[in-house]
Motif scaffolding. Structure first.
Motif, short mmCIF file in Angstrom:
data_model
loop_
_atom_site.label_atom_id
_atom_site.label_comp_id
_atom_site.label_asym_id
_atom_site.label_seq_id
_atom_site.Cartn_x
_atom_site.Cartn_y
_atom_site.Cartn_z
N ASN A 251 29.34 46.01 53.65
CA ASN A 251 29.64 46.66 52.64
C ASN A 251 31.03 46.15 52.02
OD1 ASN A 251 28.85 49.31 51.35
ND2 ASN A 251 31.02 49.67 51.81
N ALA A 252 31.77 45.85 52.91
CA ALA A 252 33.22 45.35 52.58
C ALA A 252 32.92 44.17 51.56
CB ALA A 252 33.97 45.29 53.79
N TYR A 253 32.10 43.18 52.20
CA TYR A 253 32.13 41.93 51.06
C TYR A 253 31.71 42.37 49.78
CZ TYR A 253 31.42 37.38 50.04
OH TYR A 253 31.14 36.09 49.33
N LYS A 254 30.30 43.24 49.87
CA LYS A 254 29.97 43.31 48.55
C LYS A 254 30.70 43.77 47.53
CE LYS A 254 25.39 45.34 47.04
NZ LYS A 254 24.29 46.06 47.36
N TYR A 255 31.48 45.01 48.03
CA TYR A 255 32.16 45.68 47.07
C TYR A 255 33.67 45.37 46.94
CZ TYR A 255 28.10 48.91 47.07
OH TYR A 255 26.70 49.08 46.93
N SER A 256 33.93 44.01 46.96
CA SER A 256 35.02 43.49 46.69
C SER A 256 35.34 42.45 45.54
CB SER A 256 35.76 42.91 47.97
OG SER A 256 35.77 43.68 49.20
N HIS A 257 36.48 42.67 44.76
CA HIS A 257 36.26 41.68 43.74
C HIS A 257 36.44 40.01 44.25
CE1 HIS A 257 37.20 44.79 40.59
NE2 HIS A 257 38.14 45.45 41.61
N PRO A 258 35.94 39.22 43.57
CA PRO A 258 36.16 37.74 43.81
C PRO A 258 37.44 37.41 44.01
CG PRO A 258 34.55 38.02 42.12
CD PRO A 258 35.26 39.34 42.21
N GLY A 259 37.76 36.77 45.10
CA GLY A 259 39.33 36.45 45.53
C GLY A 259 39.83 37.18 46.18
N LYS A 260 39.38 38.72 46.43
CA LYS A 260 39.92 39.63 47.12
C LYS A 260 39.11 40.28 48.28
CE LYS A 260 42.81 42.51 45.35
NZ LYS A 260 43.35 43.64 44.52
N LYS A 261 38.32 39.29 48.65
CA LYS A 261 37.32 39.82 49.68
C LYS A 261 37.98 39.53 51.14
CE LYS A 261 33.41 38.34 46.90
NZ LYS A 261 32.84 39.86 46.85
N GLU A 262 38.75 40.71 51.43
CA GLU A 262 39.36 40.88 52.76
C GLU A 262 39.16 42.01 53.80
OE1 GLU A 262 43.71 40.78 51.95
OE2 GLU A 262 43.37 39.05 50.25
N LEU A 263 39.01 41.81 54.92
CA LEU A 263 38.94 43.06 55.76
C LEU A 263 39.64 43.10 56.95
CD1 LEU A 263 37.10 45.55 56.51
CD2 LEU A 263 35.54 43.76 57.47
N ASN A 264 40.44 44.16 57.23
CA ASN A 264 41.17 44.36 58.50
C ASN A 264 40.44 45.33 59.31
OD1 ASN A 264 43.06 42.69 57.49
ND2 ASN A 264 44.09 44.17 56.46
N ILE A 265 40.12 44.91 60.58
CA ILE A 265 39.35 45.77 61.64
C ILE A 265 40.41 46.07 62.71
CG2 ILE A 265 37.50 45.76 63.17
CD1 ILE A 265 36.06 43.47 61.65
N ASN A 266 40.50 47.38 62.84
CA ASN A 266 41.49 47.72 63.99
C ASN A 266 40.73 48.58 64.77
OD1 ASN A 266 43.78 48.46 65.22
ND2 ASN A 266 44.45 50.05 63.81
N ILE A 267 40.90 48.20 66.17
CA ILE A 267 40.38 49.07 67.21
C ILE A 267 41.21 49.57 68.16
CG2 ILE A 267 38.44 48.95 69.04
CD1 ILE A 267 37.13 46.55 67.77
N GLY B 239 37.06 49.85 45.60
CA GLY B 239 37.27 51.69 45.86
C GLY B 239 36.18 52.42 45.28
N MET B 240 36.43 53.83 45.36
CA MET B 240 35.61 54.77 44.85
C MET B 240 36.30 56.11 44.48
SD MET B 240 33.47 56.18 48.02
CE MET B 240 33.73 54.45 48.93
N ALA B 241 35.84 56.94 43.48
CA ALA B 241 36.50 57.93 43.14
C ALA B 241 36.23 59.17 44.26
CB ALA B 241 35.72 58.74 41.90
N ARG B 242 37.28 60.20 44.16
CA ARG B 242 37.42 61.09 45.30
C ARG B 242 36.09 62.03 45.30
NH1 ARG B 242 41.75 63.72 47.94
NH2 ARG B 242 42.97 62.58 46.68
N ASN B 243 35.45 62.26 43.83
CA ASN B 243 34.44 63.06 44.05
C ASN B 243 33.23 62.31 44.64
OD1 ASN B 243 34.24 61.32 41.96
ND2 ASN B 243 33.43 62.66 40.40
#
Length: 547
Positions: free
Chosen positions: A450-466, A483-487
């Protein structure tokens, strides 16, 4: 395929008719409830007077039932001084007692007394009269009442009782009241109740009238003034004015705006009554005061019905949206199936053709068939797993998981699949976790995809924190995507829901995040999202720590 526009019809005339109906019902309910409240208050006006009467005559009842019988405790040995002290306490506690007559009586030889009681062997030795005077008692000897009708009547009753009394038992309350009490208008007469042994002696004395022995007996007459009763209006909301009036009181000039009622006083006050009056305006204010909460409840019910109608209307609108989502899902799902099936069919036709194929071509077609079959298999597995989760038909197989190695393995897989995907991992103060690796892996895979699919080209980044927080393991997936709207943040976990943007035009059926939520719920955890448009989204998965 075109969506039908007549699935749900929004009939505003039906809504207006419903609102008119409940409004008319409200008006009728208000009118009926007001009339019932009015009737209830009028009934209370007629019935609550008994409570006022009971409160007003409570001192009289105490006097009659408790204070008067105290005379018996003296067993006939009251004298003028002790009778004066007793009268003083009566005047102090019961202002409606205006005068007390004390009769010093003896049973036996009547030669030593001034007057006798009709030759029944019961005579008056002396009579004292007591009246209240400036906080004390004024007393004087008054022999004028020594042989009056009150004394003669009580003497006859006592004489008759002595002659016929059953000394093997205590006298009944009815016998006591008939013999030792005499209640008349504005007057109570009482003589002390002799013991059974005394009655035997009195009986022998009455039989032997020439005996020189005699015994003392006391009788007191209490003169009452009902005007001195303290009125206790316990219902001022109903009665404006409460007075004590003679029974014959019946004014002819009652104002038309006044409402009256009355109740007779008991016992020695039987010649008087409590007279209640109030203005109709005063009762109207009480009716309005009591109707106010009832009216508020009726209005609350009205607004509740309006709310229900609005919720029904909103539910119809929501159902229409759900239908559209399901329609989109069928379209997308059909497309997802149609493309692999078409490719498989083409590859199969080429392999089945008459033309000779080289080894390279056969391998190429075989690869195509394998990849498309994997796509179909992955889609079907997701739907099957979703159904199994909803039906709780699978079981968690807990194993010890090395969190760093587990997450690193998925990151390496995605780097091979998406070379432009930048990922970072941080594991704080926790190394192992007991859970189902297959289910946990599905959560990782869906959120990373989901993180890869909904990121702009060139800004495909993901930080995983456990990290570990108390008795929970927290997995955080923070991207820098669209991102997405609050509603929309509360809807992304619903089945078939898709955010309308250029990334969702093809290839999404709206199951990824819904599948993640079902997985997390199945594992007794929670999932949430915080997102801002064009800044990214952070999905947080909170799972219980099992040891």
């Amino acid at each position: 395929m075109k969506v039908q526009k007549t699935i749900y019809r929004k009939s505003f005339s039906l809504i207006i008719a419903f609102l008119v109906l409940i409004t008319v019902t409200l008006i009728i309910a208000v009118f009926i409830s007001y009339k019932l409240t009015e009737k209830y208050v009028e009934n209370e006006f007629a019935s609550k007077k008994i409570e006022v009467l009971e409160q007003t005559i409570k001192p009289y009842n105490d006097f009659f039932q408790i204070r008067i019988p105290e005379i018996t405790s003296y067993q006939g040995f009251l004298d003028s001084a002790s009778a004066a002290n007793y009268s003083a306490t009566v005047f102090k506690d019961y202002p409606f007692v205006s005068k007390v007559l004390f009769y010093d009586i003896q049973i036996g030889d009547s030669t030593v007394v001034e007057r006798s009681g009709d030759d029944v062997g019961i005579s008056v030795k002396a009579v004292y009269q007591y009246k209240p005077k400036r906080g004390s008692v004024y007393g004087e000897k008054d022999m004028s009442a020594a042989n009056n009708d009150d004394f003669r009547q009580m003497a006859l009753k006592l004489s008759s009782f002595i002659r016929v009394a059953d000394t093997t038992r205590l006298p009944t309350q009815d016998e006591i009241f008939r013999t030792f009490y005499d209640v008349k208008p504005d007057k109570i007469i009482y003589q002390n109740i002799p013991r059974r042994e005394d009655i035997k002696i009195y009986r022998s004395l009455l039989k032997n009238k020439h005996s020189a022995a005699f015994y003392k007996q006391n009788m007191l007459t209490f003169m009452l003034d009902p005007k001195n009763l303290k009125l206790s209006n316990s219902h001022p909301e109903l009665y404006q004015d409460v007075t004590i009036q003679p029974v014959v009181y019946d004014p002819l000039d009652i104002e038309g705006e006044k409402k009256v009622t009355e109740v007779a006083l008991p016992g020695a006050f039987s010649n008087y009554k409590l007279y209640f009056s109030t203005t109709r305006e005063h009762l109207r204010r009480e009716i309005n005061r009591r109707f106010l909460p009832i009216g508020a409840i009726v209005l609350l019910i009205y607004f509740f019905l309006v709310l229900i109608s609005w919720l029904i209307y909103r539910n119809l609108s929501t159902n229409l949206k759900v239908f559209k989502l399901q329609y989109d899902f069928i379209n997308n799902f059909t497309h997802e199936f149609k493309t692999p099936v078409s490719v498989i069919k083409i590859a199969g036709s080429n392999l089945r053709g008459d033309a000779e194929l080289s080894d390279r071509q056969r391998k190429h077609y075989g690869k195509i068939l394998d990849e498309e079959a994997d796509k179909l298999n992955e889609l079907m597995n997701k739907l099957l797993s979703f159904t199994q989760l909803e039906n709780r038909s699978i079981h968690i197989k807990r194993e010890e998981i090395d969190l760093h190695a587990f997450a690193k393995r998925y990151m390496d897989t995605f780097k091979i699949k998406y070379p432009d995907f930048k990922m970072e991992l941080k594991v704080d103060h926790v190394s192992t976790f007991y859970s189902d690796p297959v289910l946990l892996g599905s959560i990782f895979q869906n959120l990373m995809e989901n993180a890869y699919k909904y990121s702009h080209p060139g800004k495909k980044e993901l930080n995983i924190n456990i990290k570990q927080e108390r008795k929970h393991i927290v997995f955080s997936f923070a991207d820098k995507g669209i991102g997405m709207a609050r509603n929309e943040q509360g809807d992304v976990f619903k089945k078939f829901y898709r955010i309308e943007n250029q990334y969702n035009q093809n290839g999404s059926v709206g199951l990824g995040l819904a599948f993640c939520k079902e997985l997390v719920n199945f594992m007794d955890g929670e999932i949430s999202v915080v997102s801002k448009i064009n800044e990214g989204s952070t999905f947080v998965v909170n799972l219980p720590l099992e040891s």
